[in-house]
Design a protein around this motif. Structure first.
Motif, PDB file in Angstrom:
ATOM      1  N   ASN A 130       1.016  -1.128   0.097  1.00  0.00           N
ATOM      2  CA  ASN A 130      -0.001  -0.088   0.066  1.00  0.00           C
ATOM      3  C   ASN A 130       0.745   1.212  -0.104  1.00  0.00           C
ATOM      4  O   ASN A 130       0.680   2.177   0.661  1.00  0.00           O
ATOM      5  N   GLY A 131       1.894   1.173  -0.812  1.00  0.00           N
ATOM      6  CA  GLY A 131       2.960   2.385  -0.924  1.00  0.00           C
ATOM      7  C   GLY A 131       3.718   2.493   0.030  1.00  0.00           C
ATOM      8  O   GLY A 131       4.528   3.515   0.168  1.00  0.00           O
ATOM      9  N   ARG A 132       3.765   1.688   1.198  1.00  0.00           N
ATOM     10  CA  ARG A 132       4.899   1.818   2.349  1.00  0.00           C
ATOM     11  C   ARG A 132       5.862   0.929   2.256  1.00  0.00           C
ATOM     12  O   ARG A 132       5.451  -0.463   2.095  1.00  0.00           O
ATOM     13  N   GLU A 133       7.006   1.151   2.464  1.00  0.00           N
ATOM     14  CA  GLU A 133       8.088   0.063   2.266  1.00  0.00           C
ATOM     15  C   GLU A 133       8.068  -0.797   3.621  1.00  0.00           C
ATOM     16  O   GLU A 133       7.598  -0.336   4.642  1.00  0.00           O
ATOM     17  N   LEU A 134       8.013  -2.230   3.272  1.00  0.00           N
ATOM     18  CA  LEU A 134       8.039  -3.111   4.292  1.00  0.00           C
ATOM     19  C   LEU A 134       8.992  -2.908   5.448  1.00  0.00           C
ATOM     20  O   LEU A 134      10.188  -2.544   5.255  1.00  0.00           O
ATOM     21  N   PRO A 135       8.775  -3.328   6.808  1.00  0.00           N
ATOM     22  CA  PRO A 135       9.444  -3.108   7.703  1.00  0.00           C
ATOM     23  C   PRO A 135      10.639  -3.842   7.928  1.00  0.00           C
ATOM     24  O   PRO A 135      10.864  -4.823   7.412  1.00  0.00           O
ATOM     25  N   GLY A 136      11.872  -3.130   8.315  1.00  0.00           N
ATOM     26  CA  GLY A 136      13.054  -3.800   8.492  1.00  0.00           C
ATOM     27  C   GLY A 136      13.879  -4.132   7.125  1.00  0.00           C
ATOM     28  O   GLY A 136      14.647  -5.066   7.102  1.00  0.00           O
ATOM     29  N   GLY A 137      13.396  -3.797   6.020  1.00  0.00           N
ATOM     30  CA  GLY A 137      14.169  -3.991   4.659  1.00  0.00           C
ATOM     31  C   GLY A 137      13.779  -5.407   4.109  1.00  0.00           C
ATOM     32  O   GLY A 137      14.428  -5.849   3.468  1.00  0.00           O
ATOM     33  N   SER A 138      12.550  -5.920   4.701  1.00  0.00           N
ATOM     34  CA  SER A 138      12.224  -7.311   4.417  1.00  0.00           C
ATOM     35  C   SER A 138      11.717  -7.228   2.796  1.00  0.00           C
ATOM     36  O   SER A 138      11.469  -6.230   2.608  1.00  0.00           O
ATOM     37  N   VAL A 139      11.598  -8.467   2.424  1.00  0.00           N
ATOM     38  CA  VAL A 139      10.888  -8.582   1.073  1.00  0.00           C
ATOM     39  C   VAL A 139       9.740  -9.635   1.091  1.00  0.00           C
ATOM     40  O   VAL A 139       9.694 -10.585   1.970  1.00  0.00           O
ATOM     41  N   HIS A 140       8.852  -9.547   0.201  1.00  0.00           N
ATOM     42  CA  HIS A 140       7.780 -10.617  -0.084  1.00  0.00           C
ATOM     43  C   HIS A 140       8.527 -12.006  -0.094  1.00  0.00           C
ATOM     44  O   HIS A 140       9.512 -12.255  -1.069  1.00  0.00           O
TER      45      HIS A 140
END
Length: 106
Positions: free
Chosen positions: A84-94
């Motif tokens: 939703n336009g916000r970077e995932l916390p801690g630099g994690s990835v899907h």
């Protein structure tokens, strides 16, 4: 004339040498942001220098971010994943990006 061949590295391009490291996790191709292990070196515990069998999660996430596009949020390599336009916390990835990075390494 003495043979000086022994003790020198093989005259092999780094791109080929990278793929000759069979059995190693592909994330070892980049340096580790957690323990500062150099590229192609194993991760270690910073407090006691014990060598780990697998790379740190931060190193694996950085590798996936560097080499793979994310099918979930449709971003290119080196761009962080977002929801939703916000970077995932801690630099994690899907999780799908991890799978894509594994496919590209094979």
């Amino acid at each position: 004339m003495k043979n000086r061949r022994y003790g020198q590295n093989a005259p092999m391009p780094e791109s080929l040498r990278h793929f000759m490291r069979a059995g190693k996790h592909p994330a070892r191709a980049i340096s580790c942001p957690h323990c500062s292990a150099r590229a192609h070196q194993p991760c270690h515990v910073p407090s006691n220098a014990r060598v780990l069998a697998f790379p740190h999660q931060q190193r694996v996430a950085d590798y996936a971010r560097t080499v793979a596009c994310c099918p979930t949020c449709q971003v290119e390599p080196t761009v962080p994943c977002h929801t939703n336009g916000r970077e995932l916390p801690g630099g994690s990835v899907h999780a799908a990006r991890y799978a894509e990075a594994d496919r590209s390494a094979a």
